[in-house]
Write an enzyme that holds these catalytic residues in place. Structure first.
Site, PDB file in Angstrom:
ATOM      1  N   CYS A   8      -9.644  13.565  32.822  1.00  0.00           N
ATOM      2  CA  CYS A   8     -10.015  14.660  31.931  1.00  0.00           C
ATOM      3  C   CYS A   8     -11.323  14.359  31.185  1.00  0.00           C
ATOM      4  O   CYS A   8     -11.626  13.203  30.900  1.00  0.00           O
ATOM      5  CB  CYS A   8      -8.896  14.890  30.916  1.00  0.00           C
ATOM      6  N   ASP A 131       1.402  14.878  25.433  1.00  0.00           N
ATOM      7  CA  ASP A 131       0.307  14.102  24.861  1.00  0.00           C
ATOM      8  C   ASP A 131       0.744  13.585  23.487  1.00  0.00           C
ATOM      9  O   ASP A 131       1.717  14.067  22.912  1.00  0.00           O
ATOM     10  CB  ASP A 131      -0.917  15.028  24.739  1.00  0.00           C
TER      11      ASP A 131
HETATM   12  O1  LIG Z   1     -10.451  15.258  25.334  1.00  0.00           O
HETATM   13  C1  LIG Z   1     -10.814  15.970  24.397  1.00  0.00           C
HETATM   14  O2  LIG Z   1     -11.889  15.785  23.804  1.00  0.00           O
HETATM   15  C2  LIG Z   1      -9.940  17.083  23.926  1.00  0.00           C
HETATM   16  C3  LIG Z   1     -10.388  17.898  22.915  1.00  0.00           C
HETATM   17  C4  LIG Z   1      -9.592  18.922  22.462  1.00  0.00           C
HETATM   18  C5  LIG Z   1      -8.347  19.116  22.994  1.00  0.00           C
HETATM   19  C6  LIG Z   1      -7.877  18.308  23.998  1.00  0.00           C
HETATM   20  C7  LIG Z   1      -8.661  17.282  24.482  1.00  0.00           C
HETATM   21  N1  LIG Z   1      -8.194  16.438  25.478  1.00  0.00           N
HETATM   22  C8  LIG Z   1      -6.939  16.676  26.110  1.00  0.00           C
HETATM   23  C9  LIG Z   1      -6.600  15.871  27.305  1.00  0.00           C
HETATM   24  O3  LIG Z   1      -6.050  16.390  28.280  1.00  0.00           O
HETATM   25  C10 LIG Z   1      -6.740  14.396  27.251  1.00  0.00           C
HETATM   26  O4  LIG Z   1      -6.938  13.912  28.542  1.00  0.00           O
HETATM   27  C11 LIG Z   1      -5.435  13.849  26.687  1.00  0.00           C
HETATM   28  O5  LIG Z   1      -5.345  14.256  25.358  1.00  0.00           O
HETATM   29  C12 LIG Z   1      -5.412  12.320  26.756  1.00  0.00           C
HETATM   30  O6  LIG Z   1      -6.474  11.806  26.061  1.00  0.00           O
HETATM   31  P1  LIG Z   1      -6.609  10.229  25.850  1.00  0.00           P
HETATM   32  O7  LIG Z   1      -5.517   9.799  24.958  1.00  0.00           O
HETATM   33  O8  LIG Z   1      -7.949  10.085  25.269  1.00  0.00           O
HETATM   34  O9  LIG Z   1      -6.506   9.615  27.222  1.00  0.00           O
END
Ligand SMILES: O=C(O)c1ccccc1NCC(=O)[C@H](O)[C@H](O)COP(=O)(O)O
Length: 222
Positions: A8, A131
């Site tokens: 992502c 999440d």
């Molecule tokens: O990634 C972002 O910046 C974001 C911003 C606003 C809403 C959602 C967002 N990300 C969502 C995702 O699907 C991420 O991959 C997920 O939260 C996991 O993130 P991480 O813990 O950083 O791997």
């Protein structure tokens, strides 16, 4: 069956290529201006070009208006709309009906009670993503993509009635343990494959996908 992988928050052609070549199943593009991963619709459409037919294209939105969704759908032609805000089951159903595109609802989890809305969504969405819920008061927290994990035991062996993904704080070093513990059929990562916020690292992307694939049972060949 090996777990599916979504990478992502991609924003460069180099990291899109790394994810595709390593075998990512889904590529996510973030439409949320406050995020370091935000991309304009035109940029996302160009980045997603090589992915068509190789991986599913996911458009991540947060409480987006119909107009914003229409622009994303027309410009990017995503396979999946990821709803990462406070969308209700009725709003998810309306988005799915209006766009005709599969919807993945993100559920932010901090404690067991956060899973209570899942049955209300199940008939109206095509997939769930679980999440981490940022702790209250965390300065600068985004709705997702914070690199925070939640207690994976909360979703161990979960059957939400739809396919689902585990997300939040995953990285190449912990994803195998997360899969073993939860039995998740799919995983999603953002911060864990970055060298700095919003800067994806091709080596970390490859390492993450290797860590997922490596633990998959070998397929016997004749
Ligand atoms: O990634 C972002 O910046 C974001 C911003 C606003 C809403 C959602 C967002 N990300 C969502 C995702 O699907 C991420 O991959 C997920 O939260 C996991 O993130 P991480 O813990 O950083 O791997």
């Amino acid at each position: 069956m090996p777990a599916l992988v979504k990478i992502c928050g991609l924003s460069t052609a180099e990291t899109v290529a790394a994810a595709l070549d390593a075998g990512a199943d889904m590529l996510g593009f973030v439409f949320f201006p406050r995020s370091p991963r935000h991309v304009a619709v035109e940029a996302a459409a160009a980045l997603a070009g090589p992915a068509r037919g190789r991986a599913q294209i996911v458009a991540l939105t947060v409480d987006a208006s119909d107009a914003a969704l229409d622009a994303i759908v027309a410009g990017l032609r995503p396979d999946i709309l990821q709803l990462h805000g406070a969308e209700t089951p009725a709003r998810a159903a309306a988005i799915r009906a209006r766009t005709g595109i599969a919807v993945m609802k993100a559920i932010r989890v901090g404690e067991a009670a956060d899973l209570a809305p899942v049955p209300d969504f199940a008939a109206h969405v095509d997939r769930f993503l679980f999440d981490a819920k940022p702790p209250p008061g965390l300065t600068g927290a985004l709705p997702g993509g914070n690199g925070l994990a939640f207690d994976w035991r909360l979703v161990r062996g979960l059957d939400p009635g739809r396919p689902w993904m585990l997300s939040g704080g995953l990285d190449p070093a912990n994803v195998a343990e997360a899969l073993d513990l939860t039995g998740a059929p799919a995983v999603d990562v953002s911060s864990g494959v970055e060298s700095a916020p919003g800067v994806k690292d091709p080596d970390l992307i490859r390492a993450f996908i290797r860590a997922v694939r490596w633990r998959a049972p070998a397929v016997a060949t004749a």
